[in-house]
Design an enzyme around this catalytic site. Structure first.
Site, mmCIF file in Angstrom:
data_model
loop_
_atom_site.group_PDB
_atom_site.id
_atom_site.type_symbol
_atom_site.label_atom_id
_atom_site.label_comp_id
_atom_site.label_asym_id
_atom_site.label_seq_id
_atom_site.Cartn_x
_atom_site.Cartn_y
_atom_site.Cartn_z
ATOM 1 N N GLU A 112 43.591 -48.845 124.829
ATOM 2 C CA GLU A 112 43.063 -50.178 125.123
ATOM 3 C C GLU A 112 43.506 -51.177 124.061
ATOM 4 O O GLU A 112 43.857 -52.322 124.373
ATOM 5 C CB GLU A 112 41.535 -50.111 125.205
ATOM 6 N N GLU B 187 43.312 -52.495 130.367
ATOM 7 C CA GLU B 187 44.178 -52.602 129.188
ATOM 8 C C GLU B 187 44.710 -51.238 128.766
ATOM 9 O O GLU B 187 45.874 -51.119 128.346
ATOM 10 C CB GLU B 187 43.407 -53.262 128.050
ATOM 11 N N ASP C 126 38.380 -52.650 129.718
ATOM 12 C CA ASP C 126 39.059 -51.748 128.780
ATOM 13 C C ASP C 126 39.983 -50.784 129.515
ATOM 14 O O ASP C 126 41.068 -50.453 129.016
ATOM 15 C CB ASP C 126 38.029 -50.951 127.973
ATOM 16 N N ASP D 38 45.744 -54.348 125.138
ATOM 17 C CA ASP D 38 45.258 -55.706 124.911
ATOM 18 C C ASP D 38 46.382 -56.600 124.404
ATOM 19 O O ASP D 38 46.570 -57.732 124.882
ATOM 20 C CB ASP D 38 44.104 -55.662 123.911
#
Length: 218
Positions: free
Chosen positions: A33, A109, A106, A37
């Site tokens: 994650e 990502e 999450d 991101d």
């Protein structure tokens, strides 16, 4: 339904990890994650830069923020029906973790990070653009709505009224599933609206949006 995860993994364990919440044990998706991101921010920023050649930095920043914020990513996860594919621990399953914005965002990502590790940046970029194309097309060209906190402050300042204040009412939930309860207050006129979300910033934005909606009705 066609699988929305269009990438065919050479290392399927990466996808399994991306869909495993920390409550289900290790290896979980938090590191993926973190990587995803950064990647989704980069790909979306590049797409906006190319699509809006005359937009200034502020406009591009607001547009990117509206596309990659937690609530937007969670909504994308719902469209992709990722909730049913998540691997959660018993506590999260019981509390409905597969519907929680933070967990869904999450996971989006983490999948992006997993694709990058599996096949490189171009494969990652192709899938991200496929997921975000519709949202990019829906944005008014060269324009992006300011966030609720900014719009509320500008509404008050435009009328020479005091700025709003934000107060953390309480924090609930386990460490991995915090919920922040926030109040947004104005003194002139005296108003208070509360909201809750999985991040302090998101809760403040929601509370500001509710205050602004009340003010605009008056």
């Amino acid at each position: 339904m066609t699988d929305p995860i269009t990438h065919r993994f050479r290392s399927p364990e990466l996808l399994q990890q991306a869909l495993r919440h920390r409550s289900a044990g290790s290896p979980h998706n938090e590191r993926l994650e973190f990587l995803g991101d950064a990647l989704v921010n980069l790909v979306v920023a590049e797409a906006l830069y190319e699509r809006w050649p005359k937009a200034d930095e502020g406009t591009l920043t607001r547009a990117r923020a509206s596309l990659v914020r937690e609530s937007s990513l969670a909504e994308l996860a719902r469209r992709l029906e990722l909730g049913d594919r998540l691997e959660l621990g018993p506590g999260e399953m019981k509390s409905g973790g597969h519907r929680r914005d933070s967990i869904l965002a999450d996971a989006v990502e983490a999948i992006i990070g997993a694709v990058h590790l599996d096949a490189g940046f171009e494969a990652c970029r192709e899938m991200v653009l496929g997921w975000f194309d519709a949202s990019l097309d829906e944005l008014p060209t060269g324009k992006a709505e300011k966030d609720p906190k900014t719009r509320l402050q500008e509404w008050l300042q435009g009328r020479q009224l005091p700025r709003p204040t934000y107060r953390l009412v309480e924090t609930t939930g386990d460490d991995h599933a915090r919920v922040f309860h926030v109040a947004c207050e104005t003194t002139d006129p005296p108003l208070e609206e509360q909201a809750q979300a999985s991040s302090l910033r998101a809760a403040e934005q929601l509370a500001a949006e509710r205050v602004l909606a009340t003010l605009e009705k008056k």
